[in-house]
Write an enzyme that holds these catalytic residues in place. Structure first.
Site, PDB file in Angstrom:
ATOM      1  N   LYS A 116      37.947  47.328  41.535  1.00 45.82           N
ATOM      2  CA  LYS A 116      38.932  46.374  41.950  1.00 45.82           C
ATOM      3  C   LYS A 116      38.507  44.857  41.135  1.00 45.82           C
ATOM      4  O   LYS A 116      38.971  44.589  40.602  1.00 45.82           O
ATOM      5  CB  LYS A 116      39.821  46.265  42.510  1.00 45.82           C
ATOM      6  N   THR A 117      37.436  44.629  42.565  1.00 44.50           N
ATOM      7  CA  THR A 117      36.754  43.461  42.075  1.00 44.50           C
ATOM      8  C   THR A 117      36.330  42.686  40.340  1.00 44.50           C
ATOM      9  O   THR A 117      36.547  41.770  40.553  1.00 44.50           O
ATOM     10  CB  THR A 117      35.775  42.956  43.671  1.00 44.50           C
ATOM     11  N   GLU A 152      43.502  40.848  43.399  1.00 41.24           N
ATOM     12  CA  GLU A 152      42.882  41.657  43.569  1.00 41.24           C
ATOM     13  C   GLU A 152      43.450  42.301  44.803  1.00 41.24           C
ATOM     14  O   GLU A 152      44.121  41.500  45.252  1.00 41.24           O
ATOM     15  CB  GLU A 152      41.454  43.116  43.389  1.00 41.24           C
TER      16      GLU A 152
END
Length: 487
Positions: free
Chosen positions: A131-132, A175
């Site tokens: 996600k990051t 996110e």
């Protein structure tokens, strides 16, 4: 690089919460909490917060004028209108108890994120892993091409040092965290799912099917004019979209032959990646170059490409931005090659810091290192993150961690969890030892200096020193960089 002609910079003004002036964050040092606090400060609200740790995020917020208390106390919330609470904070926190007595509004981190995203074109990135980096890639592309998006991320972008930013356009990129199901509160127009795995299952009754149902619920909230972008390589995602009527507009990506945006001819050349993308509906093939290694980053970049292409950014501009993407701190973060002296001999060691704390993430990091430096010895210092994760994924941790040459195990970083029998570092040490591939090292060290002294005896002059974990283990790498491997 010229900005696309259709991308005209217009100041995008959202309504303010007129009756709210003072907002207090309990647990402000977390990446998600700190990012929201940053956006609200930039929007003109008076923000304060409390935490038990000082870090890069708290230091940055203090420099912006945020009052931060490094203890939880009822006096911290005088004159506060709203209390924003991290999911890591327990209900017996004195500030929460005092806020209830004073009838102060108490909301979750996700609820506040929803409120500030409400009037934006929201793009969220969900999934167990990636996600990051994916969020940062999307922000980097949009920013470089003049869209000036707002974004909140769980990691710090290299070079710019950003983890959050208040832009002037309609785009809001963030996110969305599935760890406590808080992501279901958000209402983005576009959502990406990178993967669904057995992560954070302690919140989902140790049942991945419950986790999948939460994802399904979330996806069905995407508006009819929106879009869902998913990695079709992941079995859980494939089954989810196959067995459920989710949305009319789904774009798939991945290595799979039936992906709408298909990856092929992937090559890793040292610390760089090269691959091709086939946009199957348009029958267009594109070459992609990244200054990052690993097939996981190939997938992250493909997700970022897909969402950028979807909103109308030109392919060549996306590819140029991806090629220049600098990476994220603590994500396969190469901190340098250091010389050290041992027994009158000069040796070299490459220091890498990685945030991964799930067996899948750790395995990818180890495999990437083996590909880039096949003849080097891997010395890992690993800090388990949460007792629940350690016990739920115990056998997977044993198999993955046994693939390094030397393994130091630190005590579990509890992240506020209560102790769980069998989920501690001694149990993990014994499990790896009994597995029989390596004998790990576990001890009660007084401080990080003692760990550093111990690992010097393991250095051979041909080593990768991998600092692995999501807790405060980065203090070791910071100390090593500061000392430059000199005792």
């Amino acid at each position: 690089m010229k900005r696309n002609n259709f991308l005209k910079k217009v100041n995008y003004i959202t309504p303010k919460m007129d009756n709210i002036k003072n907002i207090h964050f309990v647990g402000i040092g977390g990446s998600g909490m700190g990012g929201i606090a940053y956006i609200l400060v930039k929007k003109g609200y008076k923000v304060s917060g409390s935490d038990i740790i000082s870090n890069t995020i708290t230091n940055n917020l203090i420099s912006l004028g945020v009052k931060i208390y490094f203890q939880h106390n009822i006096n911290n919330i005088n004159n506060v209108n709203v209390l924003v609470v991290s999911s890591a904070i327990k209900n017996n926190n004195p500030e929460i108890i005092a806020a209830k007595k004073k009838n102060i509004i108490i909301i979750s981190r996700a609820k506040m994120l929803f409120e500030i995203m409400r009037f934006y074109y929201g793009i969220t990135i969900t999934g167990s892993h990636g996600k990051t980096t994916t969020t940062a890639m999307i922000y980097y592309i949009y920013s470089l091409l003049g869209l000036d998006p707002t974004f909140i991320n769980g990691g710090i972008l290299k070079k710019s040092e950003l983890y959050a930013y208040l832009g002037t356009s309609k785009y809001f990129i963030t996110e969305a965290d599935e760890s406590d199901a808080s992501f279901i509160n958000l209402r983005p127009i576009i959502n990406i799912i990178t993967n669904i795995e057995d992560e954070h299952l302690d919140f989902y009754q140790n049942n991945i099917e419950i986790l999948k149902k939460k994802f399904l619920y979330f996806l069905k909230k995407i508006p009819f004019y929106g879009c869902i972008i998913v990695c079709i390589d992941n079995t859980s995602i494939r089954n989810l979209i196959k067995n459920n009527l989710i949305h009319n507009n789904i774009i798939t990506y991945g290595f799979s032959k039936d992906a709408d945006v298909r990856i092929y001819n992937y090559q890793q050349n040292g610390l760089k990646s090269k691959f091709f993308l086939l946009k199957t509906k348009e029958n267009i093939s594109l070459e992609v170059n990244l200054n990052l290694p690993g097939y996981h980053n190939v997938l992250n970049a493909t997700a970022a490409f897909t969402v950028s292409s979807y909103i109308g950014i030109r392919n060549k501009d996306i590819l140029k931005a991806l090629e220049n993407f600098p990476g994220i701190k603590r994500r396969f973060d190469i901190l340098g090659t250091f010389k050290y002296k041992k027994n009158n001999l000069i040796g070299n060691v490459i220091l890498i810091e990685d945030y991964g704390h799930h067996p899948t993430e750790i395995n990818i990091t180890i495999n990437t290192i083996r590909t880039v430096w096949p003849r080097k010895k891997i010395i890992m210092i690993f800090q388990p993150h949460r007792y629940s994760r350690t016990i739920n994924l115990f056998n997977k941790f044993i198999r993955v961690l046994s693939n390094v040459d030397v393994l130091y195990i630190l005590n579990v970083y509890s992240a506020g969890e209560d102790y769980i029998i069998g989920g501690d570092s001694i149990s993990l040490f014994n499990g790896i030892k009994n597995y029989g591939k390596i004998i790990p090292i576990f001890g009660i060290w007084k401080n990080y200096n003692e760990i550093i002294l111990s690992l010097y005896s393991k250095l051979t002059g041909n080593d990768i020193l991998l600092i692995q974990g999501a807790g405060d283990i980065n203090n070791i790498s910071s100390l090593l960089v500061k000392k430059k491997f000199k005792l």
